[in-house]
Design a protein around this motif. Sequence first.
Motif, PDB file in Angstrom:
ATOM      1  N   VAL A 201       0.838  -1.206   0.000  1.00 28.55           N
ATOM      2  CA  VAL A 201       0.000   0.000   0.000  1.00 28.55           C
ATOM      3  C   VAL A 201       0.867   1.248   0.000  1.00 28.55           C
ATOM      4  CG1 VAL A 201      -1.632   1.363   1.354  1.00 28.55           C
ATOM      5  CG2 VAL A 201      -2.013  -1.088   1.058  1.00 28.55           C
ATOM      6  N   PHE A 202       1.892   1.259   0.832  1.00 32.72           N
ATOM      7  CA  PHE A 202       2.753   2.435   0.934  1.00 32.72           C
ATOM      8  C   PHE A 202       3.540   2.648  -0.366  1.00 32.72           C
ATOM      9  CE2 PHE A 202       6.599   4.753   2.265  1.00 32.72           C
ATOM     10  CZ  PHE A 202       5.998   5.833   2.905  1.00 32.72           C
ATOM     11  N   ILE A 203       4.047   1.572  -0.948  1.00 35.89           N
ATOM     12  CA  ILE A 203       4.786   1.701  -2.206  1.00 35.89           C
ATOM     13  C   ILE A 203       3.871   2.216  -3.324  1.00 35.89           C
ATOM     14  CG2 ILE A 203       5.940   0.397  -4.042  1.00 35.89           C
ATOM     15  CD1 ILE A 203       7.161  -1.373  -1.887  1.00 35.89           C
ATOM     16  N   GLY A 204       2.636   1.697  -3.367  1.00 36.77           N
ATOM     17  CA  GLY A 204       1.682   2.176  -4.360  1.00 36.77           C
ATOM     18  C   GLY A 204       1.390   3.657  -4.190  1.00 36.77           C
ATOM     19  N   PHE A 205       1.208   4.077  -2.936  1.00 36.77           N
ATOM     20  CA  PHE A 205       0.968   5.494  -2.660  1.00 36.77           C
ATOM     21  C   PHE A 205       2.148   6.347  -3.115  1.00 36.77           C
ATOM     22  CE2 PHE A 205       2.014   8.904   0.372  1.00 36.77           C
ATOM     23  CZ  PHE A 205       0.982   9.785   0.080  1.00 36.77           C
ATOM     24  N   ILE A 206       3.371   5.924  -2.799  1.00 39.01           N
ATOM     25  CA  ILE A 206       4.563   6.680  -3.163  1.00 39.01           C
ATOM     26  C   ILE A 206       4.703   6.785  -4.678  1.00 39.01           C
ATOM     27  CG2 ILE A 206       7.091   6.637  -3.138  1.00 39.01           C
ATOM     28  CD1 ILE A 206       5.911   7.652  -0.566  1.00 39.01           C
ATOM     29  N   LEU A 207       4.442   5.697  -5.395  1.00 36.08           N
ATOM     30  CA  LEU A 207       4.561   5.714  -6.857  1.00 36.08           C
ATOM     31  C   LEU A 207       3.582   6.700  -7.486  1.00 36.08           C
ATOM     32  CD1 LEU A 207       5.018   1.908  -7.674  1.00 36.08           C
ATOM     33  CD2 LEU A 207       6.748   3.705  -7.823  1.00 36.08           C
ATOM     34  N   ILE A 208       2.322   6.658  -7.028  1.00 34.81           N
ATOM     35  CA  ILE A 208       1.301   7.560  -7.574  1.00 34.81           C
ATOM     36  C   ILE A 208       1.617   9.009  -7.203  1.00 34.81           C
ATOM     37  CG2 ILE A 208      -1.139   8.202  -7.483  1.00 34.81           C
ATOM     38  CD1 ILE A 208      -1.766   5.241  -7.040  1.00 34.81           C
ATOM     39  N   ALA A 209       1.978   9.239  -5.939  1.00 36.09           N
ATOM     40  CA  ALA A 209       2.268  10.591  -5.478  1.00 36.09           C
ATOM     41  C   ALA A 209       3.473  11.179  -6.198  1.00 36.09           C
ATOM     42  CB  ALA A 209       2.485  10.592  -3.970  1.00 36.09           C
ATOM     43  N   ASN A 210       4.528  10.375  -6.384  1.00 36.92           N
ATOM     44  CA  ASN A 210       5.716  10.858  -7.095  1.00 36.92           C
ATOM     45  C   ASN A 210       5.400  11.177  -8.550  1.00 36.92           C
ATOM     46  OD1 ASN A 210       7.430  10.771  -4.903  1.00 36.92           O
ATOM     47  ND2 ASN A 210       8.340   8.806  -5.410  1.00 36.92           N
ATOM     48  N   MET A 211       4.594  10.317  -9.181  1.00 37.22           N
ATOM     49  CA  MET A 211       4.229  10.542 -10.573  1.00 37.22           C
ATOM     50  C   MET A 211       3.443  11.841 -10.738  1.00 37.22           C
ATOM     51  SD  MET A 211       4.433   9.009 -13.614  1.00 37.22           S
ATOM     52  CE  MET A 211       4.577   7.252 -13.294  1.00 37.22           C
ATOM     53  N   SER A 212       2.432  12.048  -9.894  1.00 37.28           N
ATOM     54  CA  SER A 212       1.626  13.263 -10.004  1.00 37.28           C
ATOM     55  C   SER A 212       2.444  14.506  -9.655  1.00 37.28           C
ATOM     56  CB  SER A 212       0.393  13.169  -9.091  1.00 37.28           C
ATOM     57  OG  SER A 212       0.773  13.043  -7.736  1.00 37.28           O
ATOM     58  N   ALA A 213       3.355  14.397  -8.676  1.00 36.83           N
ATOM     59  CA  ALA A 213       4.219  15.531  -8.325  1.00 36.83           C
ATOM     60  C   ALA A 213       5.143  15.890  -9.486  1.00 36.83           C
ATOM     61  CB  ALA A 213       5.027  15.209  -7.075  1.00 36.83           C
ATOM     62  N   LEU A 214       5.693  14.889 -10.160  1.00 36.43           N
ATOM     63  CA  LEU A 214       6.554  15.154 -11.323  1.00 36.43           C
ATOM     64  C   LEU A 214       5.770  15.823 -12.449  1.00 36.43           C
ATOM     65  CD1 LEU A 214       8.851  12.006 -11.607  1.00 36.43           C
ATOM     66  CD2 LEU A 214       9.608  14.388 -11.441  1.00 36.43           C
ATOM     67  N   ILE A 215       4.526  15.374 -12.661  1.00 37.55           N
ATOM     68  CA  ILE A 215       3.696  15.994 -13.706  1.00 37.55           C
ATOM     69  C   ILE A 215       3.445  17.460 -13.369  1.00 37.55           C
ATOM     70  CG2 ILE A 215       1.394  16.002 -14.738  1.00 37.55           C
ATOM     71  CD1 ILE A 215       1.414  12.965 -14.565  1.00 37.55           C
ATOM     72  N   ARG A 216       3.127  17.749 -12.109  1.00 42.89           N
ATOM     73  CA  ARG A 216       2.904  19.143 -11.706  1.00 42.89           C
ATOM     74  C   ARG A 216       4.180  19.966 -11.854  1.00 42.89           C
ATOM     75  NH1 ARG A 216       0.472  16.479  -7.461  1.00 42.89           N
ATOM     76  NH2 ARG A 216       2.004  17.238  -5.943  1.00 42.89           N
ATOM     77  N   ARG A 217       5.321  19.369 -11.556  1.00 40.33           N
ATOM     78  CA  ARG A 217       6.606  20.059 -11.712  1.00 40.33           C
ATOM     79  C   ARG A 217       6.913  20.320 -13.183  1.00 40.33           C
ATOM     80  NH1 ARG A 217      11.038  22.544 -11.575  1.00 40.33           N
ATOM     81  NH2 ARG A 217       9.458  24.114 -11.677  1.00 40.33           N
ATOM     82  N   PHE A 218       6.600  19.348 -14.036  1.00 40.56           N
ATOM     83  CA  PHE A 218       6.781  19.533 -15.476  1.00 40.56           C
ATOM     84  C   PHE A 218       5.869  20.652 -15.989  1.00 40.56           C
ATOM     85  CE2 PHE A 218       8.501  15.072 -16.780  1.00 40.56           C
ATOM     86  CZ  PHE A 218       9.617  15.298 -15.982  1.00 40.56           C
ATOM     87  N   ARG A 219       4.657  20.714 -15.461  1.00 43.82           N
ATOM     88  CA  ARG A 219       3.748  21.789 -15.876  1.00 43.82           C
ATOM     89  C   ARG A 219       4.303  23.150 -15.470  1.00 43.82           C
ATOM     90  NH1 ARG A 219      -0.508  19.349 -17.993  1.00 43.82           N
ATOM     91  NH2 ARG A 219      -1.601  17.606 -17.004  1.00 43.82           N
ATOM     92  N   ASP A 220       4.935  23.220 -14.302  1.00 39.76           N
ATOM     93  CA  ASP A 220       5.493  24.489 -13.841  1.00 39.76           C
ATOM     94  C   ASP A 220       6.670  24.913 -14.712  1.00 39.76           C
ATOM     95  OD1 ASP A 220       5.596  26.654 -11.868  1.00 39.76           O
ATOM     96  OD2 ASP A 220       7.497  25.765 -11.259  1.00 39.76           O
ATOM     97  N   ALA A 221       7.450  23.958 -15.169  1.00 45.28           N
ATOM     98  CA  ALA A 221       8.580  24.263 -16.052  1.00 45.28           C
ATOM     99  C   ALA A 221       8.166  24.242 -17.525  1.00 45.28           C
ATOM    100  CB  ALA A 221       9.706  23.260 -15.817  1.00 45.28           C
ATOM    101  N   GLU A 222       6.889  23.966 -17.778  1.00 37.50           N
ATOM    102  CA  GLU A 222       6.319  23.870 -19.126  1.00 37.50           C
ATOM    103  C   GLU A 222       7.102  22.896 -19.995  1.00 37.50           C
ATOM    104  OE1 GLU A 222       5.363  27.615 -20.880  1.00 37.50           O
ATOM    105  OE2 GLU A 222       4.060  28.200 -19.225  1.00 37.50           O
ATOM    106  N   ILE A 223       7.390  21.739 -19.385  1.00 38.05           N
ATOM    107  CA  ILE A 223       7.988  20.609 -20.097  1.00 38.05           C
ATOM    108  C   ILE A 223       6.843  19.719 -20.578  1.00 38.05           C
ATOM    109  CG2 ILE A 223       9.465  18.571 -19.849  1.00 38.05           C
ATOM    110  CD1 ILE A 223      10.868  20.043 -17.542  1.00 38.05           C
TER     111      ILE A 223
END
Length: 274
Positions: A201-223
């Motif tokens: 459960v914790f690994i699944g949460f970390i994978l999803i959270a990291n993925m969504s955080a990276l997407i938001r970071r890419f949006r901020d850098a307009e990548i």
Amino acid sequence: MDYYCQRCGRIIGEAERVCPACGVSQDRFKDDEEQKACKKCQQEIPVNSNYCYHCGADQAQYYYQSEPLKKETPQVEKEEQPDQDNIFKQIFEGDYDDLNASYQRILKAEEEQRSELQKLKGKVTRANENEKPGLIPSTKLYLKDWFNINKRMGRADFWWSFVGMIGLTFIFSLVLSVVVTGLRSVEPNFANFFLNFMVRVFIGFILIANMSALIRRFRDAEIPVIAIVMVFIPVVGEIAAYILATKKQVVTNNDYTFIDPVREAKKRRKARKK
């Protein structure tokens, strides 16, 4: 005896001078109206008729006749129109001005929705969502938006939350080991099941959270968000993705800001209900 409206083709009564469906006056009551032959039954009808008021035939259609009908041919019964014609009538019957007006209303509604959405989003006026990014506020933001990709995430917030999640992972592992150790002295089988379940459960949460955080970071850098597929390349791809996450903020548009329009709209609806 029933007739057909010369404008919309709907069945109307013999004595009705105005179609109750489209409101058009029927020219068959005028003696001096110029006439033409119906393309299907060859009966005389007003020259401005869209439909024959005898047989209901659409005058925009072509009707093949093996032998030309004479104008004196008795009135023929209306044949069942093909499905394509019925669909055409359902869509286009009535005034074309009404159709155009409906289209303009749709365009106006879409423009109002875009304008309202932009008001909810606001504009990017700072580098991070938190005024003062740090270990605690940035980690809280990470946990709150663990499944959100409809906004940006500033560079400082991203890396502070990265450090914060490392700390939370250590705390989680420590607490879990203590709990499992206690369970093993009471119920060893359940302890192993509980350990495997919580880790997954914790690994699944970390994978999803990291993925969504990276997407938001890419949006901020307009990548381009498609670059997130690098995460699925073991080691090399993950390192490349996190290197891209170090890029500075770029603001050439406000398609994505630090406000999630969906969440903001829900907040406003709740506030109105109160």
